[in-house]
Motif scaffolding. Sequence first.
Motif, PDB file in Angstrom:
ATOM      1  N   GLY A 185       6.173   7.680  -7.653  1.00  0.00           N
ATOM      2  CA  GLY A 185       7.013   7.532  -6.634  1.00  0.00           C
ATOM      3  C   GLY A 185       6.621   8.162  -5.152  1.00  0.00           C
ATOM      4  O   GLY A 185       6.444   7.690  -4.221  1.00  0.00           O
ATOM      5  N   GLY A 186       6.215   9.735  -5.661  1.00  0.00           N
ATOM      6  CA  GLY A 186       5.812  10.319  -4.287  1.00  0.00           C
ATOM      7  C   GLY A 186       4.399   9.674  -3.714  1.00  0.00           C
ATOM      8  O   GLY A 186       4.490   9.730  -2.616  1.00  0.00           O
ATOM      9  N   ALA A 187       3.682   9.560  -4.750  1.00  0.00           N
ATOM     10  CA  ALA A 187       2.305   9.310  -4.279  1.00  0.00           C
ATOM     11  C   ALA A 187       2.241   7.828  -3.460  1.00  0.00           C
ATOM     12  O   ALA A 187       1.687   7.638  -2.382  1.00  0.00           O
ATOM     13  N   VAL A 188       3.194   6.703  -3.968  1.00  0.00           N
ATOM     14  CA  VAL A 188       3.055   5.548  -3.443  1.00  0.00           C
ATOM     15  C   VAL A 188       3.939   5.613  -2.068  1.00  0.00           C
ATOM     16  O   VAL A 188       3.857   4.957  -1.111  1.00  0.00           O
ATOM     17  N   GLY A 189       5.088   6.597  -2.243  1.00  0.00           N
ATOM     18  CA  GLY A 189       5.935   6.799  -1.084  1.00  0.00           C
ATOM     19  C   GLY A 189       5.085   7.252   0.113  1.00  0.00           C
ATOM     20  O   GLY A 189       5.275   7.040   1.146  1.00  0.00           O
ATOM     21  N   ILE A 190       4.166   8.211  -0.253  1.00  0.00           N
ATOM     22  CA  ILE A 190       3.552   8.841   0.979  1.00  0.00           C
ATOM     23  C   ILE A 190       2.308   7.645   1.134  1.00  0.00           C
ATOM     24  O   ILE A 190       1.974   7.486   2.635  1.00  0.00           O
ATOM     25  N   CYS A 191       1.980   6.865   0.550  1.00  0.00           N
ATOM     26  CA  CYS A 191       1.028   6.025   0.874  1.00  0.00           C
ATOM     27  C   CYS A 191       1.689   4.909   1.887  1.00  0.00           C
ATOM     28  O   CYS A 191       0.927   4.360   2.679  1.00  0.00           O
ATOM     29  N   PHE A 192       2.845   4.575   1.215  1.00  0.00           N
ATOM     30  CA  PHE A 192       3.683   3.526   2.074  1.00  0.00           C
ATOM     31  C   PHE A 192       3.941   3.955   3.645  1.00  0.00           C
ATOM     32  O   PHE A 192       4.003   3.483   4.631  1.00  0.00           O
TER      33      PHE A 192
END
Length: 1107
Positions: A185-192
């Motif tokens: 969630g954190g990794a994809v949240g930062i990417c988003f």
Amino acid sequence: MLNNMTTDCEEEEGSPNNQGDRNPKESSPFINSTATSDVEKSQQYDGKNMALFEEEMDTSPMVSSLLSSLANYSNLPTGSKEHEEAENNEEGARPSKKPIQAPQLGTLMGVYLPCIQNIFGVILFLRMTWMVGIGGVLGSFIIVFMCCSTTMLTAISMSAIATNGVVPAGGSYYMISRSLGPEFGGAVGICFYLGTTFAGAMYILGCIEILLIYIVPQAAIFKIEGLEGLEAEVALLNNMRVYGTIVLSFMALVVFVGVKYVNKLALVFLACVILSILAVYAGVIKTAIDSPVFPVCLLGNRTLVSKGYDVCAKVVEIDNDTVTTKLWRSFCDSEYLNATCDEYFINNDVTEIQGIPGVTSGILAENLFGNYLEKGVIVEKRGLASQVDPDTSATSTNRFVLADITSFFTLLVGIYFPSVTGIMAGSNRSGDLRDAQKSIPIGTIAAITTTSIVYMSCVVLFGACIEGVVLRDKFGEGVNGNLVIGTLAWPSPWVIVVGSFFSTCGAGLQSLTGAPRLLQAISRDGIIPFLRVFGHGKANGEPTWALLLTAGICEIGIIIASLDAVAPILSMFFLMCYMFVNLACALQTLLRTPNWRPRFKFYHWALSFLGMSLCLSLMFICSWYYAIVAMGIATCIYKYIEFCGAEKEWGDGIRGISLSAARFALMRIEEGPPHTKNWRPQILVLVSMDGEQNVEQPRLLSLTNQMKAGKGLTIVGTSVQGKFLDNYTEAQRADQSLRKLMETEKVKGFSQVVISSNLRDGTSHLIQVGGLGGLKHNTVMVSWPRNWKQPEYHQQFRDFIEVVRETTVASLALLVPKNISSYPSNGERFTEGHIDVWWVVHDGGMLMLLPFLLRQHKVWRKCKMRIFTVAQMDDNSIQMKKDVITFLYHLRIDAEVEVVEMYDSDISAYTYEKTLVMEQRSQILKQMHLTKNEMEREIQSITDSSRGSIRRKKTSAPRSQPSIEEGGRMTEQPEEEVQLIHSKNASSPASPTSLTAPAGGGATWTDSKGADKGKNMDGGKDLFSMKPEWENLNQIDVRRMHTALRLNEVITKKSKEAKLVLLNMPGPPKNRVGEENYMEFLEVLTEGLNRVLLVRGGGREVITIYS
């Protein structure tokens, strides 16, 4: 891209524990559960016929209370609406403030139109026509179909996740993090977040491009007039940078002052987008009736820049005079007819063609296939003759329309994909929707269907209406500097120009509004520690610090300055986000978790996997190096959260995968013992706790860590005395203490606490039930009982002997570290020294394996390994040493080998005296009727008198040299009980001892008290005359003491300075008689050694010479 981006954490703003995993919506089945007083609770259940459940009402409220909580639930986010109201009320609180109304947005206004607005954007107006011209109708249609299919599959997966329960405001980040866990969630949240931020930069660049090229070109600070090639390109990019920074600063200021202005203008921006698209369709219909006049001038087959000529001809007739035109002067050195002109200009004629021949002209066939160009190549018309002298270099290329970048299929995919993003706009507004579970799927899928139809029809209509050279003219240089899509629009090109300008402005503002809220949501969840500062904002919750960071990152995109270079960057981040949305849905579907019950039924794991595969493929199709960078960023964030982030338990799919994988692996593990090659010590560490529930022997865990190096199974167990109902809290404290110590000592494993009526049974339960299925402990580690000779520790050593017995019966290996407090901690280092192994009996290889494992750890790495083995009288010690060296060579273990020869010797007076003291102590300990003080005094007096006797005998009968005869080779005995120091002809004075071992390893004591009583050794009669009571001693115990003393002397002599001594541990007595003697023998055996590890094999081979 994002609007009203908030998370559930914002709803708890002001609570002391403002963290995502403490949200009552996540941790409790009740959505708005509030604490009530005990009086209210007691009144609540009075007279309701619920006396049977009265005791459980605190933890299990009545169904009516639950339904009441659900009915009163409002998932209003602290989003833009609240911020707007907070700004309106900043002057002071109004006493008659109206309560916040429940969200009333339906599918159309809440999901469909926001998605339409976010999906349609700058690429449609600025790059779609160029993409059709370069890639052809077929190629462009494939690109559009692939991208739209990806977003449609993602929308299906997103709809399933969004309808699986209440989705608080937070959109895609909330869905991914709660489905895949905090790391993903954190990794994809930062990417988003990065994708949304770069999208803002792309919209601003598109806005500036429209402004400087199509609306007011004269506003350029760096003049492009008269510049060619690279200079003109640099000037254009510098203009984009300057104006982009100004516009970015203005937009950031607008967002900072108040998001309410962005929300009020949203409808205006949406109207601009819809009107622009309608104008394009109206223009297409108009071309079928009456084609517009947009002439394009060609020299040969090359497109001329419209500002380079006034008339599309070389010369014109004026009053019967031939007059040269501006075009002539562009290619010739003078305006006269006899001037020297460019070779290509002389050889080719000027023709004028219609730029928009119309939908019925049949131009579609010409535009069907792609025409990819290198940078700097002149845009040419297909099928038109042109005479080119190959020996003449091209001159005056700035008069022709040139390709500004090298184009290829994958580049077009990267540039186009941002035009299909924006599908999350509906889910991001989930807090404002009347019925999110109904509106999100319908609105999102309808919006994607609408936009996909528009895009696909535009590809076909552009190819059917517009001339190929005009389509490939990116900036409309051949059509008087008009926006190419604007030339098709009706009633005027300005409808598209103005509409696209305002729509790009609006999209940029929305990106700058949504991205900081997404960052604030991630920060407030607390999963990325260094981002926590960005969770703070103004008093009304506006994310001020997040806005500053967003503007800074957006400036990076502005500095890049090229729309074609920024678009693939944000494509990467959005594709990664969509990929994980599909992965989340597929995992939840395949795992079939009980909580996975989405209302949206039209999904399937195969569709999700197809969408995920498409996303991954498109990432590498767009740009393989950007894809690697994006995945690298996501991986770094993932590992950072894994090692440094806050521990969150959100019931995510990754935890579900772990459970499923663990179950699968456990089922695969064979119930029987593993193969010798796969054997490793799976250790059950038995520790004791003090009154404060702290571990008394913390160095046991240090030794475990050094032995395990993080591999295999480790269970740290202890028992709490009492009853389960009374002592459960105490057991919980003990478990927390164990976990904390395991974390400190870096022991990877599990803690286990059992509650039993007595500690002996509790330890037995741990040995019996530890582990699960085939993953069970095969080794038990327990500390040597300290002060076991003192009466108050009498039960402690008996419990210890019971552990030894139980491990023997269960065929478990046993490790007993003595003087555990002197063992090194994990932070210490031995720079030199030896680990000595005394290989007396074969134990299956445990003695060889343990030093090897210890030397893998940095504490023991510099220590060398030495192996001592005992040779008996009829052994060839030289051959034994060779055999041991060969054995170690095949085991691939490096060690020094030494064979110790131990010969026959008479039993000394000291041995008899030690045995006498030992038996007298045993008798005293059995007199349980004595008081504690009396017992201590009695033992002390006996010990003192014995010591005096020993000192006297030492002077008259000095001890013999440390040697001992081992009366026979290591042989298998048919009897169940095998003696360590007892031969079959025990009465023979020449063979007082015998060393035997079972096939499985460790030897055992056999207590046959009185069996040989009275059988005096021939050489011992003189000794008996010294002290008559020696004659009554158990001769077996005498011989055992003899062996223990002799071995101790040899070991002390050889291994006094060793860092660690590993030694075979004899087995316990079969019956309860003589337990104190067993402890005494072990004490004598290890006396004078600092660190001793007593090792007892588990009855099987644990090391092999085979590969």
